[in-house]
Scaffold this motif. Structure first.
Motif, PDB file in Angstrom:
ATOM      1  N   PHE A   1       0.907  -1.079  -0.050  1.00  0.00           N
ATOM      2  CA  PHE A   1       0.073   0.046  -0.042  1.00  0.00           C
ATOM      3  C   PHE A   1       1.019   1.152  -0.033  1.00  0.00           C
ATOM      4  O   PHE A   1       1.593   1.464   0.898  1.00  0.00           O
ATOM      5  N   PRO A   2       0.792   2.090  -1.068  1.00  0.00           N
ATOM      6  CA  PRO A   2       1.889   3.099  -1.323  1.00  0.00           C
ATOM      7  C   PRO A   2       1.186   4.600  -1.270  1.00  0.00           C
ATOM      8  O   PRO A   2       1.241   5.144  -2.268  1.00  0.00           O
ATOM      9  N   PRO A   3       0.922   5.158  -0.113  1.00  0.00           N
ATOM     10  CA  PRO A   3       0.288   6.177  -0.239  1.00  0.00           C
ATOM     11  C   PRO A   3       1.367   7.592  -0.212  1.00  0.00           C
ATOM     12  O   PRO A   3       2.651   7.210   0.102  1.00  0.00           O
ATOM     13  N   GLU A   4       1.087   8.712  -0.557  1.00  0.00           N
ATOM     14  CA  GLU A   4       1.899   9.692  -0.687  1.00  0.00           C
ATOM     15  C   GLU A   4       1.566  10.487   0.525  1.00  0.00           C
ATOM     16  O   GLU A   4       0.424  10.670   0.776  1.00  0.00           O
ATOM     17  N   PRO A   5       2.450  10.900   1.411  1.00  0.00           N
ATOM     18  CA  PRO A   5       2.219  11.690   2.677  1.00  0.00           C
ATOM     19  C   PRO A   5       1.898  13.222   2.662  1.00  0.00           C
ATOM     20  O   PRO A   5       2.828  13.911   3.109  1.00  0.00           O
ATOM     21  N   ASN A   6       1.026  13.436   1.791  1.00  0.00           N
ATOM     22  CA  ASN A   6       0.504  14.916   1.436  1.00  0.00           C
ATOM     23  C   ASN A   6      -0.764  15.123   2.106  1.00  0.00           C
ATOM     24  O   ASN A   6      -1.402  16.202   1.588  1.00  0.00           O
ATOM     25  N   GLY A   7      -1.343  14.118   2.837  1.00  0.00           N
ATOM     26  CA  GLY A   7      -2.735  14.697   3.138  1.00  0.00           C
ATOM     27  C   GLY A   7      -3.193  13.085   4.202  1.00  0.00           C
ATOM     28  O   GLY A   7      -2.349  12.249   4.211  1.00  0.00           O
ATOM     29  N   TYR A   8      -4.373  13.301   4.583  1.00  0.00           N
ATOM     30  CA  TYR A   8      -5.023  12.407   5.449  1.00  0.00           C
ATOM     31  C   TYR A   8      -5.777  11.201   4.498  1.00  0.00           C
ATOM     32  O   TYR A   8      -6.163  11.699   3.507  1.00  0.00           O
ATOM     33  N   LEU A   9      -5.649  10.027   4.699  1.00  0.00           N
ATOM     34  CA  LEU A   9      -6.396   8.935   4.134  1.00  0.00           C
ATOM     35  C   LEU A   9      -7.874   9.158   4.273  1.00  0.00           C
ATOM     36  O   LEU A   9      -8.479   9.718   5.563  1.00  0.00           O
TER      37      LEU A   9
ATOM     38  N   HIS B   1       2.496  -8.805  -6.551  1.00  0.00           N
ATOM     39  CA  HIS B   1       1.241  -8.246  -7.542  1.00  0.00           C
ATOM     40  C   HIS B   1       1.127  -6.907  -7.032  1.00  0.00           C
ATOM     41  O   HIS B   1       0.791  -6.506  -5.924  1.00  0.00           O
ATOM     42  N   SER B   2       1.330  -5.908  -7.981  1.00  0.00           N
ATOM     43  CA  SER B   2       1.112  -4.493  -7.634  1.00  0.00           C
ATOM     44  C   SER B   2      -0.252  -3.979  -7.866  1.00  0.00           C
ATOM     45  O   SER B   2      -0.504  -3.985  -9.036  1.00  0.00           O
ATOM     46  N   LEU B   3      -1.014  -3.852  -6.977  1.00  0.00           N
ATOM     47  CA  LEU B   3      -2.231  -3.629  -7.020  1.00  0.00           C
ATOM     48  C   LEU B   3      -2.869  -2.253  -7.148  1.00  0.00           C
ATOM     49  O   LEU B   3      -2.475  -1.695  -5.734  1.00  0.00           O
ATOM     50  N   CYS B   4      -3.467  -1.559  -7.992  1.00  0.00           N
ATOM     51  CA  CYS B   4      -3.744  -0.028  -7.846  1.00  0.00           C
ATOM     52  C   CYS B   4      -4.880   0.270  -8.653  1.00  0.00           C
ATOM     53  O   CYS B   4      -5.648  -0.808  -9.060  1.00  0.00           O
ATOM     54  N   THR B   5      -5.617   1.460  -8.495  1.00  0.00           N
ATOM     55  CA  THR B   5      -6.764   1.678  -9.056  1.00  0.00           C
ATOM     56  C   THR B   5      -6.735   1.969 -10.594  1.00  0.00           C
ATOM     57  O   THR B   5      -5.886   2.176 -11.129  1.00  0.00           O
ATOM     58  N   LEU B   6      -8.008   2.240 -11.207  1.00  0.00           N
ATOM     59  CA  LEU B   6      -8.028   2.119 -12.641  1.00  0.00           C
ATOM     60  C   LEU B   6      -7.077   3.101 -13.452  1.00  0.00           C
ATOM     61  O   LEU B   6      -6.979   3.294 -14.484  1.00  0.00           O
ATOM     62  N   GLU B   7      -7.334   4.326 -12.466  1.00  0.00           N
ATOM     63  CA  GLU B   7      -6.637   5.594 -13.161  1.00  0.00           C
ATOM     64  C   GLU B   7      -5.369   5.083 -13.408  1.00  0.00           C
ATOM     65  O   GLU B   7      -4.656   6.109 -14.249  1.00  0.00           O
TER      66      GLU B   7
ATOM     67  N   PHE C   1      -1.876  -4.811 -11.662  1.00  0.00           N
ATOM     68  CA  PHE C   1      -3.205  -5.124 -11.922  1.00  0.00           C
ATOM     69  C   PHE C   1      -3.916  -3.814 -11.303  1.00  0.00           C
ATOM     70  O   PHE C   1      -3.619  -3.667 -10.167  1.00  0.00           O
ATOM     71  N   GLU C   2      -4.898  -3.659 -12.099  1.00  0.00           N
ATOM     72  CA  GLU C   2      -5.744  -2.400 -11.631  1.00  0.00           C
ATOM     73  C   GLU C   2      -7.318  -2.883 -11.258  1.00  0.00           C
ATOM     74  O   GLU C   2      -7.804  -3.873 -11.805  1.00  0.00           O
TER      75      GLU C   2
END
Length: 582
Positions: A42-50, A244-250, A279-280
């Motif tokens: 899970f790779p969030p950018e630390p630029n805001g709140y989830l 398995h690199s799972l990310c959203t459709l964008e 995989f998206e």
């Protein structure tokens, strides 16, 4: 990662991602010494709140790793120093843990930062330059944008695309050394000879490094060039042995560059094999909320909400303060499933999962939110009689709670009508030869309305009744009284006065920012109402984050910030049923 070792057979639901993983397991695609065959991240950018949308990605990535005896990494994509901060790192870590997941396995903690790889990312960029797969572009940002073309027009090669590798390498090293200003040069990938004609805009010589003279929250001022996300992400996955690199459709249109980059770097011996695959799946779109970080920040900065953890916000910290449970969010994510098609999920599905989770857990309590005095004229002044009620009606083993009935009580204002409407079975006064209504005080006595008091403005200030001493609930005589009304109450002498915040949805429109609309125009003016309520006396022992069902009203939680010992403040988590149903 959670310690729950559920197997795929026990998994809550099937989906195409599970099918992919099951196929890879059967084929032995990712059999490597000392490593699990399923490693996600899970790779969030630390630029805001989830927010709630991130909750789905968290549950998908951590949940699949858990269910297939693998592991999930938490990795911060911290390559944009101007927008990132340790505040966001800390809240993301806390939010993922609160949702019920962690990143430890066999005493190893799999918490990573893209900034951990800055030196390796730089080395790989030099490798691309030397091997003719990258070049330093010195066009202005305006010229670069113009020459990139658009979806209907092919791009034009940069005049610097044929720059010799030695020259690009020297410039890139000078960029690192801080010899240029922001935007003066940029490093771009050179994917193929006709890349600028690609129908996929992401393949038109994408930027992979830019100059940013900015302080980084972890590396300080060690770097003045920073890698782009599309460059950093696949390399980070490969370095961490993600399967398995799972990310959203964008990110679907970004996958060709993901694959090209790893294939191009593989001959350099930078990664173990096999390299990850992307995989998206469809992102989570929930009605009646906005999830744009910019718009959420606008709500905070303009004081429309009290902060990122305002209980009306769709942030995870906001949901937590509102009273949502980790289990309810996991249940919601399981119910909506995983698909490849974008769709909107109605907020009622999330609220339904919350009710289903809270109903068996939440102890019951009595609360009067809009109090009206009720006086039992024939009840002995100064005396009290103990009444009891189950802590939970479906779990008698949890015991009973006790509270006194006294001469003066608090009831709800809408439990009295001067002129009753048809089918109204609560309190109304005598009218001519028609006696006042008889109503049972829940867990107490049957009483008969005899009159009421008004103030100078005509507002009803008190209701008067008489009680029948042989009608107490649970006694033999109570069976002699047949009444249709049964209302809740609290003793005025012993009730706990408390602030109760009645939260509702922040927006009145299902898609408040759709089609470029001004989302602020759809703000719900009734999203928060603060009332001074009276609660049964035992509620003084409520502690922060403790949840209850206030009978008749809904589910409530003792606010985790403002509650004090002996003086809880309550937030309404949700109503007992969907009040927005049409």
């Amino acid at each position: 990662m959670s310690n729950d070792k559920s197997t795929p057979a026990n998994a809550p639901s099937s989906n195409f991602l599970r099918g992919i993983i099951e196929h890879d397991l059967a084929a032995g695609t990712h059999v490597r010494p000392g490593l699990p065959q399923v490693i996600t991240r899970f790779p969030p950018e630390p630029n805001g709140y989830l927010h709630v949308g991130h909750a789905k990605s968290i549950c998908v990535n951590f949940g699949l790793a858990r269910d297939f005896a693998g592991r999930c990494h938490l990795r911060f994509d911290d390559t944009n120093p101007e927008k990132e901060d340790t505040e966001y790192v800390d809240t993301i870590i806390d939010s993922v843990k609160w949702l019920g997941f962690d990143w430890k396995q066999s005493d190893a903690e799999h918490l990573y930062y893209a900034s951990d790889y800055f030196e390796q990312l730089y080395t790989m960029a030099e490798y691309l330059i030397v091997n003719g797969h990258a070049y330093v572009d010195s066009q202005s940002a305006e010229d670069m944008q113009k020459n990139r073309g658009n979806f209907g027009t092919p791009g034009t090669n940069s005049p610097f695309r044929s720059r010799p590798a030695e020259e690009s390498l020297a410039l890139f090293r000078a960029m690192r050394a801080g010899q240029f200003k922001d935007g003066e040069h940029i490093l771009r990938a050179k994917i193929s000879e006709d890349a600028m004609a690609s129908p996929n805009m992401n393949m038109r010589d994408p930027a992979i490094y830019r100059i940013r003279h900015a302080h980084h929250h972890r590396t300080g001022d060690a770097w003045c060039i920073y890698p782009m996300y599309d460059y950093t992400h696949p390399i980070s996955d490969a370095l961490e042995n993600i399967t398995h690199s799972l990310c959203t459709l964008e990110f679907q249109d970004h996958r060709p560059f993901y694959d090209w980059l790893l294939a191009t770097l593989t001959p350099g011996g930078f990664f173990a094999q096999p390299v990850p695959r992307q995989f998206e799946f469809a992102r989570l779109n929930v009605t009646y909320v906005v999830t744009s970080k910019r718009k959420l920040r606008q709500l905070v900065d303009q004081g429309i909400v009290s902060g990122w953890d305002d209980p009306r916000m769709p942030t995870i910290v906001g949901l937590r303060r509102r009273g949502y449970t980790p289990e309810s969010i996991q249940l919601f994510c399981d119910r909506i499933g995983v698909s490849k098609a974008d769709s909107w999920i109605d907020m009622s599905i999330l609220e339904g999962a919350l009710r289903d989770d809270l109903d068996p857990k939440a102890p019951r309590a009595t609360a009067v939110l809009r109090p009206l005095k009720l006086i039992i004229d024939n009840f002995p002044e100064g005396e009290s009689v103990e009444c009891t009620s189950p802590v939970h009606p479906h779990f008698p083993e949890r015991g009973v709670r006790t509270f006194p009935i006294t001469r003066e009580l608090w009831i709800e204002q809408d439990d009295f009508m001067e002129v009753p409407s048809k089918g109204y079975f609560r309190f109304f006064p005598p009218n001519g030869d028609t006696p006042g209504s008889r109503v049972r005080l829940r867990h107490g006595y049957v009483v008969e309305c005899t009159g009421y008091d008004k103030d100078a403005s005509g507002a009803v200030t008190a209701v008067h009744v008489t009680y029948f001493e042989d009608s107490k609930s649970g006694t033999e005589g109570s069976n002699n009284y047949k009444v249709k009304g049964n209302i809740h109450w609290v003793s005025a002498a012993t009730a706990l006065a408390a602030e109760v915040r009645l939260y509702d949805r922040l927006f009145t429109e299902a898609q408040p920012d759709a089609g470029g609309k001004d989302f602020l125009a759809a703000l719900n003016p009734n999203a928060l109402e603060v009332v001074n309520a009276y609660l049964e006396p035992g509620m003084s022992a409520a502690v922060a984050d403790q949840r209850f069902q206030f009978e008749r009203h809904g589910y409530f939680v003792a606010d985790r910030i403002d509650s004090q010992p002996g003086k809880p403040v309550f937030n309404r988590v949700t109503t007992l049923k969907d009040s927005w149903a049409k």
